[in-house]
Design a protein around this motif. Sequence first.
Motif, PDB file in Angstrom:
ATOM      1  N   GLY A  68      14.622   3.166  -3.411  1.00  4.99           N
ATOM      2  CA  GLY A  68      13.409   2.472  -3.831  1.00  4.99           C
ATOM      3  C   GLY A  68      13.255   1.236  -2.966  1.00  4.99           C
ATOM      4  O   GLY A  68      13.345   1.316  -1.746  1.00  4.99           O
ATOM      5  N   SER A  69      13.097   0.075  -3.597  1.00  5.01           N
ATOM      6  CA  SER A  69      12.944  -1.157  -2.821  1.00  5.01           C
ATOM      7  C   SER A  69      14.290  -1.781  -2.464  1.00  5.01           C
ATOM      8  O   SER A  69      14.351  -2.744  -1.702  1.00  5.01           O
ATOM      9  CB  SER A  69      12.147  -2.193  -3.621  1.00  5.01           C
ATOM     10  N   GLN A  70      15.361  -1.238  -3.047  1.00  5.65           N
ATOM     11  CA  GLN A  70      16.687  -1.821  -2.792  1.00  5.65           C
ATOM     12  C   GLN A  70      17.220  -1.373  -1.428  1.00  5.65           C
ATOM     13  O   GLN A  70      17.081  -0.209  -1.054  1.00  5.65           O
ATOM     14  CB  GLN A  70      17.653  -1.367  -3.892  1.00  5.65           C
ATOM     15  N   VAL A  71      17.804  -2.329  -0.711  1.00  2.00           N
ATOM     16  CA  VAL A  71      18.365  -2.018   0.613  1.00  2.00           C
ATOM     17  C   VAL A  71      19.842  -2.410   0.617  1.00  2.00           C
ATOM     18  O   VAL A  71      20.194  -3.568   0.353  1.00  2.00           O
ATOM     19  CB  VAL A  71      17.637  -2.821   1.720  1.00  2.00           C
ATOM     20  N   VAL A  72      20.694  -1.426   0.879  1.00  2.00           N
ATOM     21  CA  VAL A  72      22.135  -1.684   0.899  1.00  2.00           C
ATOM     22  C   VAL A  72      22.649  -1.321   2.291  1.00  2.00           C
ATOM     23  O   VAL A  72      22.331  -0.260   2.815  1.00  2.00           O
ATOM     24  CB  VAL A  72      22.863  -0.843  -0.181  1.00  2.00           C
ATOM     25  N   VAL A  73      23.395  -2.239   2.912  1.00  2.00           N
ATOM     26  CA  VAL A  73      23.970  -1.906   4.205  1.00  2.00           C
ATOM     27  C   VAL A  73      25.481  -2.136   4.144  1.00  2.00           C
ATOM     28  O   VAL A  73      25.936  -3.186   3.693  1.00  2.00           O
ATOM     29  CB  VAL A  73      23.281  -2.671   5.370  1.00  2.00           C
ATOM     30  N   VAL A  80       0.826  -1.200   0.000  1.00  2.00           N
ATOM     31  CA  VAL A  80       0.000   0.000   0.000  1.00  2.00           C
ATOM     32  C   VAL A  80       0.867   1.259   0.000  1.00  2.00           C
ATOM     33  O   VAL A  80       0.623   2.209  -0.751  1.00  2.00           O
ATOM     34  CB  VAL A  80      -0.954  -0.040   1.228  1.00  2.00           C
ATOM     35  N   THR A  81       1.917   1.243   0.819  1.00  2.00           N
ATOM     36  CA  THR A  81       2.796   2.415   0.918  1.00  2.00           C
ATOM     37  C   THR A  81       3.420   2.755  -0.433  1.00  2.00           C
ATOM     38  O   THR A  81       3.445   3.912  -0.856  1.00  2.00           O
ATOM     39  CB  THR A  81       3.916   2.136   1.958  1.00  2.00           C
ATOM     40  N   LYS A  82       3.919   1.715  -1.113  1.00  2.00           N
ATOM     41  CA  LYS A  82       4.562   1.961  -2.415  1.00  2.00           C
ATOM     42  C   LYS A  82       3.559   2.520  -3.422  1.00  2.00           C
ATOM     43  O   LYS A  82       3.871   3.435  -4.179  1.00  2.00           O
ATOM     44  CB  LYS A  82       5.158   0.653  -2.962  1.00  2.00           C
ATOM     45  N   LEU A  83       2.347   1.959  -3.424  1.00  2.00           N
ATOM     46  CA  LEU A  83       1.354   2.425  -4.401  1.00  2.00           C
ATOM     47  C   LEU A  83       0.879   3.849  -4.091  1.00  2.00           C
ATOM     48  O   LEU A  83       0.716   4.666  -5.001  1.00  2.00           O
ATOM     49  CB  LEU A  83       0.159   1.463  -4.440  1.00  2.00           C
ATOM     50  N   VAL A  84       0.691   4.148  -2.812  1.00  2.00           N
ATOM     51  CA  VAL A  84       0.269   5.504  -2.431  1.00  2.00           C
ATOM     52  C   VAL A  84       1.361   6.500  -2.835  1.00  2.00           C
ATOM     53  O   VAL A  84       1.090   7.551  -3.425  1.00  2.00           O
ATOM     54  CB  VAL A  84      -0.014   5.595  -0.904  1.00  2.00           C
ATOM     55  N   ALA A  85       2.612   6.141  -2.552  1.00  2.00           N
ATOM     56  CA  ALA A  85       3.735   7.034  -2.888  1.00  2.00           C
ATOM     57  C   ALA A  85       3.793   7.261  -4.397  1.00  2.00           C
ATOM     58  O   ALA A  85       3.978   8.389  -4.862  1.00  2.00           O
ATOM     59  CB  ALA A  85       5.049   6.443  -2.364  1.00  2.00           C
ATOM     60  N   ALA A  86       3.604   6.192  -5.171  1.00  2.00           N
ATOM     61  CA  ALA A  86       3.667   6.322  -6.630  1.00  2.00           C
ATOM     62  C   ALA A  86       2.528   7.209  -7.132  1.00  2.00           C
ATOM     63  O   ALA A  86       2.728   8.080  -7.985  1.00  2.00           O
ATOM     64  CB  ALA A  86       3.604   4.941  -7.288  1.00  2.00           C
ATOM     65  N   ARG A  87       1.322   7.008  -6.586  1.00  2.00           N
ATOM     66  CA  ARG A  87       0.169   7.807  -7.034  1.00  2.00           C
ATOM     67  C   ARG A  87       0.368   9.285  -6.740  1.00  2.00           C
ATOM     68  O   ARG A  87      -0.025  10.156  -7.524  1.00  2.00           O
ATOM     69  CB  ARG A  87      -1.100   7.339  -6.305  1.00  2.00           C
ATOM     70  N   LEU A  88       0.989   9.590  -5.596  1.00  2.00           N
ATOM     71  CA  LEU A  88       1.084  10.988  -5.175  1.00  2.00           C
ATOM     72  C   LEU A  88       2.442  11.615  -5.486  1.00  2.00           C
ATOM     73  O   LEU A  88       2.682  12.784  -5.190  1.00  2.00           O
ATOM     74  CB  LEU A  88       0.806  11.085  -3.664  1.00  2.00           C
ATOM     75  N   GLY A  89       3.343  10.827  -6.072  1.00  2.00           N
ATOM     76  CA  GLY A  89       4.672  11.358  -6.390  1.00  2.00           C
ATOM     77  C   GLY A  89       5.485  11.666  -5.140  1.00  2.00           C
ATOM     78  O   GLY A  89       6.258  12.628  -5.090  1.00  2.00           O
ATOM     79  N   LEU A  90       5.323  10.839  -4.105  1.00  2.00           N
ATOM     80  CA  LEU A  90       6.075  11.027  -2.862  1.00  2.00           C
ATOM     81  C   LEU A  90       7.121   9.915  -2.737  1.00  2.00           C
ATOM     82  O   LEU A  90       7.047   8.899  -3.434  1.00  2.00           O
ATOM     83  CB  LEU A  90       5.130  10.960  -1.654  1.00  2.00           C
ATOM     84  N   LEU A  91       8.062  10.090  -1.819  1.00  2.00           N
ATOM     85  CA  LEU A  91       9.033   9.025  -1.553  1.00  2.00           C
ATOM     86  C   LEU A  91       8.400   8.040  -0.591  1.00  2.00           C
ATOM     87  O   LEU A  91       7.527   8.414   0.194  1.00  2.00           O
ATOM     88  CB  LEU A  91      10.287   9.606  -0.895  1.00  2.00           C
ATOM     89  N   PHE A  92       8.842   6.765  -0.617  1.00  2.00           N
ATOM     90  CA  PHE A  92       8.345   5.876   0.436  1.00  2.00           C
ATOM     91  C   PHE A  92       9.502   5.427   1.310  1.00  2.00           C
ATOM     92  O   PHE A  92      10.641   5.303   0.856  1.00  2.00           O
ATOM     93  CB  PHE A  92       7.547   4.693  -0.129  1.00  2.00           C
ATOM     94  N   LEU A  93       9.168   5.254   2.569  1.00  2.00           N
ATOM     95  CA  LEU A  93      10.179   4.864   3.547  1.00  2.00           C
ATOM     96  C   LEU A  93       9.699   3.599   4.269  1.00  2.00           C
ATOM     97  O   LEU A  93       8.729   3.636   5.024  1.00  2.00           O
ATOM     98  CB  LEU A  93      10.390   6.006   4.552  1.00  2.00           C
ATOM     99  N   ASP A  94      10.405   2.487   3.996  1.00  2.00           N
ATOM    100  CA  ASP A  94      10.080   1.201   4.623  1.00  2.00           C
ATOM    101  C   ASP A  94      11.004   1.043   5.835  1.00  2.00           C
ATOM    102  O   ASP A  94      12.137   0.597   5.701  1.00  2.00           O
ATOM    103  CB  ASP A  94      10.310   0.094   3.578  1.00  2.00           C
ATOM    104  N   THR A  95      10.497   1.448   7.013  1.00  2.00           N
ATOM    105  CA  THR A  95      11.384   1.434   8.184  1.00  2.00           C
ATOM    106  C   THR A  95      11.658   0.004   8.675  1.00  2.00           C
ATOM    107  O   THR A  95      12.685  -0.249   9.293  1.00  2.00           O
ATOM    108  CB  THR A  95      10.821   2.284   9.342  1.00  2.00           C
ATOM    109  N   GLY A  96      10.739  -0.926   8.354  1.00  2.00           N
ATOM    110  CA  GLY A  96      10.990  -2.326   8.712  1.00  2.00           C
ATOM    111  C   GLY A  96      12.245  -2.841   8.024  1.00  2.00           C
ATOM    112  O   GLY A  96      13.004  -3.637   8.589  1.00  2.00           O
ATOM    113  N   ALA A  97      12.490  -2.358   6.794  1.00  2.00           N
ATOM    114  CA  ALA A  97      13.684  -2.777   6.048  1.00  2.00           C
ATOM    115  C   ALA A  97      14.952  -2.343   6.793  1.00  2.00           C
ATOM    116  O   ALA A  97      15.974  -3.043   6.765  1.00  2.00           O
ATOM    117  CB  ALA A  97      13.663  -2.197   4.636  1.00  2.00           C
ATOM    118  N   MET A  98      14.870  -1.193   7.472  1.00  2.00           N
ATOM    119  CA  MET A  98      16.045  -0.719   8.225  1.00  2.00           C
ATOM    120  C   MET A  98      16.300  -1.643   9.422  1.00  2.00           C
ATOM    121  O   MET A  98      17.444  -2.014   9.701  1.00  2.00           O
ATOM    122  CB  MET A  98      15.828   0.730   8.690  1.00  2.00           C
TER     123      MET A  98
END
Length: 221
Positions: free
Chosen positions: A73-78, A21-39
């Motif tokens: 984006g969806s890529q996570v680099v640590v 949902v977060t990714k789709l909302v961000a894409a629709r509104l032209g906003l960035l998305f932040l997946d904090t669970g990925a962190m």
Amino acid sequence: MSDCLPIIAIDGPAGAGKSTVTKLVAARLGLLFLDTGAMYRAIAWLVLEANLALDEQLKIAQLVSQAKIVLNGSQVVVNGVDVTEPIRMQEVTSKVSAIAALGVVRAELVKQQQAIGAKGGIVAEGRDMCTDVFPDAQVKIFLTASVTERARRRQQDLLERGQGEVSLAELERSITERDLIDSNREISPLKKADDAVEIISDHLTIEEVVDLIVNMYRQVA
Ligand code: DC
């Protein structure tokens, strides 16, 4: 109100559909998305790689303070390693709640998340976005679904990722366990913020949930 762009904050339990949902909302509104669970997952991956036990708090604190997490984006680099796939593996999933409960881990990641959101214009999802990280967000959502429905979705998700078929009973057990840890930890437990709007997604399509949130945003933006 500041001249910052609005923030949409989305919390909810594991498997409620927040990421999609977060990714789709961000894409629709032209906003960035932040997946904090990925962190949190990236830190859990580092802790596992370093073979650290949960009670080695000093070493974990050091590891978190030196970790360079890049979300693209969806890529996570640590620390220069692409962990996009490994952080979704069962080994990380089963450990991440315990690691995310540690104060040393949360303090550092919350600081980084607030820095990312400082200018607004993001859709941020996690467990404490509405309660702690972005309490002044213009749109605050608590997205949830029954354990049965969340297990069913997670099973589908794992199949699509080619990670094999895990039984619904096993998934329900692990989701319930994660909910329990996430909701009962001392620091920033998962809970609906008083002023968040609860969306129960069992009988809603992804598009319907996205529409609801986009409409809420349009009323404040
Ligand atoms: O959303 P997820 O399943 O990728 O999150 C992984 C874990 O990280 C989850 O068990 C709880 C934790 N988490 C958290 O404590 N706070 C957040 N803001 C995001 C995730």
